[in-house]
Write an enzyme that holds these catalytic residues in place. Structure first.
Site, mmCIF file in Angstrom:
data_model
loop_
_atom_site.group_PDB
_atom_site.id
_atom_site.type_symbol
_atom_site.label_atom_id
_atom_site.label_comp_id
_atom_site.label_asym_id
_atom_site.label_seq_id
_atom_site.Cartn_x
_atom_site.Cartn_y
_atom_site.Cartn_z
ATOM 1 N N LYS A 180 26.302 -10.590 -28.266
ATOM 2 C CA LYS A 180 25.921 -9.368 -27.532
ATOM 3 C C LYS A 180 24.898 -9.682 -26.448
ATOM 4 O O LYS A 180 24.174 -10.688 -26.524
ATOM 5 C CB LYS A 180 25.362 -8.298 -28.476
ATOM 6 C CG LYS A 180 24.029 -8.646 -29.175
ATOM 7 C CD LYS A 180 22.788 -8.262 -28.386
ATOM 8 C CE LYS A 180 21.520 -8.759 -29.077
ATOM 9 N NZ LYS A 180 20.351 -8.962 -28.286
ATOM 10 N N GLY A 231 18.837 -14.850 -28.044
ATOM 11 C CA GLY A 231 18.779 -13.427 -27.707
ATOM 12 C C GLY A 231 20.163 -12.822 -27.616
ATOM 13 O O GLY A 231 20.367 -11.770 -27.018
ATOM 14 N N ALA A 235 22.179 -12.574 -30.563
ATOM 15 C CA ALA A 235 22.510 -12.141 -31.919
ATOM 16 C C ALA A 235 23.630 -12.939 -32.577
ATOM 17 O O ALA A 235 24.442 -12.391 -33.325
ATOM 18 C CB ALA A 235 22.846 -10.647 -31.940
ATOM 19 N N GLY A 236 23.671 -14.245 -32.300
ATOM 20 C CA GLY A 236 24.738 -15.083 -32.852
ATOM 21 C C GLY A 236 24.795 -15.059 -34.376
ATOM 22 O O GLY A 236 25.874 -14.952 -34.960
ATOM 23 N N ASP A 258 20.182 -6.115 -36.498
ATOM 24 C CA ASP A 258 21.284 -6.131 -35.520
ATOM 25 C C ASP A 258 22.665 -6.125 -36.178
ATOM 26 O O ASP A 258 23.679 -5.959 -35.494
ATOM 27 C CB ASP A 258 21.203 -7.403 -34.658
ATOM 28 C CG ASP A 258 20.192 -7.269 -33.525
ATOM 29 O OD1 ASP A 258 19.774 -6.141 -33.222
ATOM 30 O OD2 ASP A 258 19.826 -8.315 -32.934
HETATM 31 P P1 ATP Z 1 18.698 -12.194 -31.885
HETATM 32 O O1 ATP Z 1 19.341 -11.872 -30.586
HETATM 33 O O2 ATP Z 1 19.157 -11.298 -33.033
HETATM 34 O O3 ATP Z 1 17.215 -12.396 -31.821
HETATM 35 P P2 ATP Z 1 19.196 -14.939 -31.617
HETATM 36 O O4 ATP Z 1 20.366 -15.115 -30.718
HETATM 37 O O5 ATP Z 1 17.859 -15.030 -30.957
HETATM 38 O O6 ATP Z 1 19.318 -13.579 -32.353
HETATM 39 P P3 ATP Z 1 20.366 -16.543 -33.695
HETATM 40 O O7 ATP Z 1 21.222 -17.491 -32.936
HETATM 41 O O8 ATP Z 1 21.045 -15.422 -34.373
HETATM 42 O O9 ATP Z 1 19.199 -16.009 -32.750
HETATM 43 O O10 ATP Z 1 19.566 -17.388 -34.790
HETATM 44 C C1 ATP Z 1 18.208 -17.587 -34.812
HETATM 45 C C2 ATP Z 1 17.877 -18.526 -35.990
HETATM 46 O O11 ATP Z 1 18.517 -18.100 -37.191
HETATM 47 C C3 ATP Z 1 18.328 -19.953 -35.740
HETATM 48 O O12 ATP Z 1 17.215 -20.735 -35.415
HETATM 49 C C4 ATP Z 1 19.011 -20.415 -37.005
HETATM 50 O O13 ATP Z 1 18.378 -21.470 -37.650
HETATM 51 C C5 ATP Z 1 19.038 -19.210 -37.927
HETATM 52 N N1 ATP Z 1 20.424 -18.895 -38.353
HETATM 53 C C6 ATP Z 1 20.822 -18.553 -39.577
HETATM 54 N N2 ATP Z 1 22.138 -18.345 -39.635
HETATM 55 C C7 ATP Z 1 22.621 -18.550 -38.410
HETATM 56 C C8 ATP Z 1 23.937 -18.496 -37.843
HETATM 57 N N3 ATP Z 1 25.016 -18.205 -38.576
HETATM 58 N N4 ATP Z 1 24.050 -18.746 -36.531
HETATM 59 C C9 ATP Z 1 22.954 -19.037 -35.785
HETATM 60 N N5 ATP Z 1 21.711 -19.127 -36.275
HETATM 61 C C10 ATP Z 1 21.531 -18.896 -37.573
#
Ligand code: ATP
Length: 308
Positions: free
Chosen positions: A11, A105, A107-108, A143
């Site tokens: 997203k 950022g 939400a992977g 999220d």
């Molecule tokens: P958001 O936008 O919700 O802040 P994000 O994009 O910043 O998410 P994610 O990629 O969702 O961050 O992951 C952040 C941390 O969560 C990573 O450092 C990772 O170690 C941990 N994590 C746990 N499960 C997962 C997963 N399936 N995919 C990615 N990261 C994961």
């Protein structure tokens, strides 16, 4: 059925406002969420012994309880074996092929968790409704309820109060993730919500989406978290400027960063911006993509979700 494959969609935030910090430390937000066609692929295989086996193609990701995929699967098995919807003695093997930038950022992790709820629902057939899954998902991350429905939505509260919106007008996006790690915790801790001078016009953007006006949407793009992240990491501003210089309608950081997206009317322009960003070494992960809207059945009309 012994095997199910499911895509998890990233997203972006077309708009992100923070209203205040609550006494419990959480921030009250208003965000326009949008899924984009950047995906992870998850494969689910039924096994005849209990347990969750997770394998990923990214060494840096945990494969046990620290991975949201594992936690989502565990939550489904715990609840659904207890009520008899999934027979005891069954387990699952999950393979993650990761393409969504990590800690970006976008939400992977939450998108992967949402794909687990949908994937296990299809593989084991316990018949969980969207709101059943959202109620379980919110306990793992704010999220996740949004990622379960996808598409375009207004998210309020701590991000868990959702209202589905119509699709935005077609556009081409360049998404770039610079090679820096930004902690969401650092960004929120350094945000002074009560001192923000400007707030994005979230209501105006919602109206522009309803009216199908791309100009109305891009003209209102704003993210208050840029006040923290852009100051700490100037490369974000350099990427935004590069996108604007290549003719983007507008460019913005997504979530707490560091990913940046630019909205273009023409694919050639979006591709030129991507090329320019790569050539200048501003970001290691660069995509040209579009908004994505899931099939209607995944997001029943009028089904708003909220924690209460
Ligand atoms: P958001 O936008 O919700 O802040 P994000 O994009 O910043 O998410 P994610 O990629 O969702 O961050 O992951 C952040 C941390 O969560 C990573 O450092 C990772 O170690 C941990 N994590 C746990 N499960 C997962 C997963 N399936 N995919 C990615 N990261 C994961």
């Amino acid at each position: 059925m012994d095997c199910v494959k499911r895509k998890a969609y990233a997203k972006i935030n077309l708009g992100l406002d923070v209203l205040r910090r609550r006494p419990d430390g959480y921030h009250e937000v208003r965000m326009v969420m949008q899924t984009v066609d950047i995906t992870d692929l998850l494969t689910f295989r039924r096994t005849d012994r209990p347990g969750i086996l997770l394998r990923t193609d990214k060494e840096e990701l945990p494969s046990g309880k620290d991975n949201l995929i594992y936690r989502a699967a565990e939550a489904v098995f715990r609840e659904q074996t207890q009520c008899g919807a999934i027979p005891r003695g069954q387990g699952v093997e999950i393979i993650l092929e990761k393409r969504i930038p990590i800690a970006a950022g976008m939400a992977g992790g939450s998108a992967d968790a949402a794909a687990v709820f949908h994937g296990l629902n299809e593989l084991f057939g316990p018949g969980m409704s969207l709101s059943d899954m959202q109620r379980m998902g919110v306990k793992l991350g704010a999220d996740i309820p949004y990622c379960l429905m996808g598409g375009t939505a207004l998210a309020e509260g701590i991000g868990e109060k959702l209202r589905a919106l119509p699709e935005p007008p077609r556009a081409v996006l360049t998404v770039a993730k610079p090679d820096i790690d930004v902690s969401t915790k650092f960004v929120y801790e350094n945000l002074h919500a009560d001192q923000l001078k400007e707030h994005p016009d979230i209501d105006g953007m919602v109206q522009a989406i309803r009216q199908g006006s791309l100009e109305g949407v891009t003209g209102r793009m704003g993210n208050v978290l840029e006040t923290v992240t852009v100051r700490a990491y100037p490369v974000i501003d350099q990427i935004k400027k590069t996108m604007l210089g290549e003719g983007a309608e507008n460019a913005l950081m997504s979530g707490s960063g560091p990913s940046v997206f630019g909205v273009f009317r023409q694919r050639e322009r979006a591709q030129a911006a991507a090329e320019q960003i790569r050539r200048a070494g501003l970001a290691g992960e660069v995509f040209v993509t579009e908004f994505y809207s899931p099939p209607r059945m995944q997001r029943p009309a009028g089904e708003d979700f909220s924690l209460e």
